[in-house]
Enzyme design. Structure first.
Site, short mmCIF file in Angstrom:
data_model
loop_
_atom_site.label_atom_id
_atom_site.label_comp_id
_atom_site.label_asym_id
_atom_site.label_seq_id
_atom_site.Cartn_x
_atom_site.Cartn_y
_atom_site.Cartn_z
N ASN A 1 0.84 -1.20 0.00
CA ASN A 1 0.00 0.00 0.00
C ASN A 1 0.87 1.24 0.00
OD1 ASN A 1 -0.44 1.91 2.52
ND2 ASN A 1 0.17 -0.10 3.32
N GLY B 1 -0.36 6.94 1.67
CA GLY B 1 0.18 8.29 1.92
C GLY B 1 -0.53 9.00 3.07
N LEU B 2 -1.03 8.18 4.01
CA LEU B 2 -1.62 8.73 5.25
C LEU B 2 -2.75 9.72 5.02
CD1 LEU B 2 1.62 9.11 7.42
CD2 LEU B 2 -0.01 7.22 7.41
N CYS C 1 6.27 5.56 8.51
CA CYS C 1 5.51 5.33 7.29
C CYS C 1 6.42 5.46 6.08
CB CYS C 1 4.35 6.31 7.15
SG CYS C 1 3.41 5.98 5.64
N LYS D 1 6.05 4.04 17.19
CA LYS D 1 5.91 2.96 16.20
C LYS D 1 7.14 2.91 15.31
CE LYS D 1 2.79 0.71 13.03
NZ LYS D 1 1.43 0.64 12.54
N ILE E 1 5.88 -4.33 13.76
CA ILE E 1 6.58 -3.53 12.77
C ILE E 1 5.57 -2.78 11.88
CG2 ILE E 1 8.62 -5.00 12.65
CD1 ILE E 1 7.62 -6.24 10.08
N GLY F 1 1.03 -8.10 5.76
CA GLY F 1 0.39 -9.40 5.60
C GLY F 1 1.33 -10.54 5.97
N GLY G 1 2.43 -7.52 12.37
CA GLY G 1 3.05 -7.85 11.08
C GLY G 1 2.60 -9.23 10.66
N THR H 1 -3.69 -6.25 8.16
CA THR H 1 -4.16 -6.71 6.85
C THR H 1 -5.27 -7.76 6.97
OG1 THR H 1 -2.00 -6.19 5.92
CG2 THR H 1 -3.34 -7.76 4.67
#
Ligand SMILES: Cc1cc2nc3c(=O)[nH]c(=O)nc-3n(C[C@H](O)[C@H](O)[C@H](O)COP(=O)(O)O)c2cc1C
Length: 301
Positions: free
Chosen positions: A68, A71-72, A128, A163, A189, A215, A241, A264
């Site tokens: 993905n 872009g927040l 990110c 994070k 993660i 995923g 994760g 995910t």
């Protein structure tokens, strides 16, 4: 059977929470699953002003996972505080607000705005891979991790979870930097930077070219990093994760995670996090332990 775990003085009814960005604002999922059965809901990253996100296409499937580059995209702190936070507060679960920014000032503005708001914990996303400035730029330099953690702690009224990015050579250095800056907990993660090429179009699958891989494909890397990080610091670790099942969640707890986030998997099964919490409880009962906490870091050396 006691399913409770504690993160920085905040008691969660069970160790299972949602992963930021994979559960909308909570409202979409409230129709599909029971938020009251979760240890916590972690919100999508929120910034000081609305962000439009990246150009599309922004997601692509891969073997055992997805890329993905959202872009927040987010509605900004004003709307979030007015609309999303009160909605989530209706449920009997803890609310963890994920915060993003391009600069230290932007992070601090959001954290300050949240000071008087009913958020239980804040998760600061310095990892990110899909924003050009900020985000990962902070998360890949231990000095920057320590500095931003210290700044955030100076203004925050809630306990802080930093994070961390897996896109680093040594995760223990980053974990220690967050702890040195005063973090109350760390979570890991975030996604691993990846790329996919559409051979028919002979172009990139994502408009952003690169994206974050999540995923089941990333799970062994995540378990390894949670194990290493939890041995490097004293503060609690939230592991995530590729968790799809309670067995996956159990691996993370045995590796050293105090709590786990499900990301995910929500896209495949909106009830995944609840089923994982139920599965963990059943497993612990069959094992004959009285507190789920006994699983934390209990892998035999
Ligand atoms: C579509 C999507 C959006 C995400 N958005 C965010 C976000 O806003 N903030 C953040 O800290 N992590 C974000 N993440 C990362 C997840 O919270 C999580 O760290 C990562 O996906 C690994 O967990 P998983 O394999 O269970 O998905 C996002 C992940 C996905 C797939």
């Amino acid at each position: 059977m006691n399913m409770k775990v504690t993160i920085a003085g905040v008691e969660l009814k069970n160790p299972v929470m949602t992963a930021s960005g994979t559960f909308g604002s909570g409202a979409e999922y409230a129709q599909l699953t029971d938020l009251n059965k979760l240890g916590a809901v972690v919100t999508k990253g929120v910034a000081n002003v609305p962000w439009p996100g990246n150009a599309t296409p922004r997601i692509a499937e891969t073997y055992g996972g997805m890329l993905n580059a959202i872009g927040l995209q987010n509605p900004g702190i004003d709307l979030f505080v007015k609309r999303d936070l009160p909605f989530l507060r209706q449920f009997d679960t803890k609310v963890i607000v994920n915060v993003c920014g391009h600069t230290t000032e932007e992070y601090l503005e959001v954290v300050e705005r949240l000071a008087g708001e009913p958020a239980d914990l804040l998760e600061i996303n310095i990892s990110c891979p899909n924003v050009k400035e900020g985000g990962i730029a902070f998360g890949q330099d231990p000095k920057a991790v320590e500095a931003i953690t210290r700044e955030v702690k100076r203004v925050a009224k809630q306990p802080i979870i930093m994070k961390l990015s897996p896109n680093v050579t040594d995760i223990t250095v980053m974990a220690k930097a967050a702890e040195a800056g005063g973090a109350d907990a760390i979570s890991l993660i975030n996604t691993l930077t990846g790329m996919k090429i559409d051979i028919h179009k002979r172009s990139f699958a994502l408009a952003n070219k690169t994206g974050g891989l999540s995923g089941p494909a990333i799970k062994p890397i995540a378990v390894r990093m949670v194990y290493q990080a939890s041995h490097a610091v004293q503060i609690p670790v939230i592991g995530m994760g590729g968790i799809m099942t309670w067995e996956d969640a159990c691996e993370f707890m045995l590796a050293g995670a105090t709590a786990v986030s499900v990301g995910t998997a929500n896209f495949v099964n909106p009830n995944a996090a609840v089923e994982i919490a139920e599965g963990l409880e059943q497993y612990a009962k069959e094992l004959g332990i009285s507190e789920i906490r006994e699983l934390i870091g209990a892998v035999k050396e």
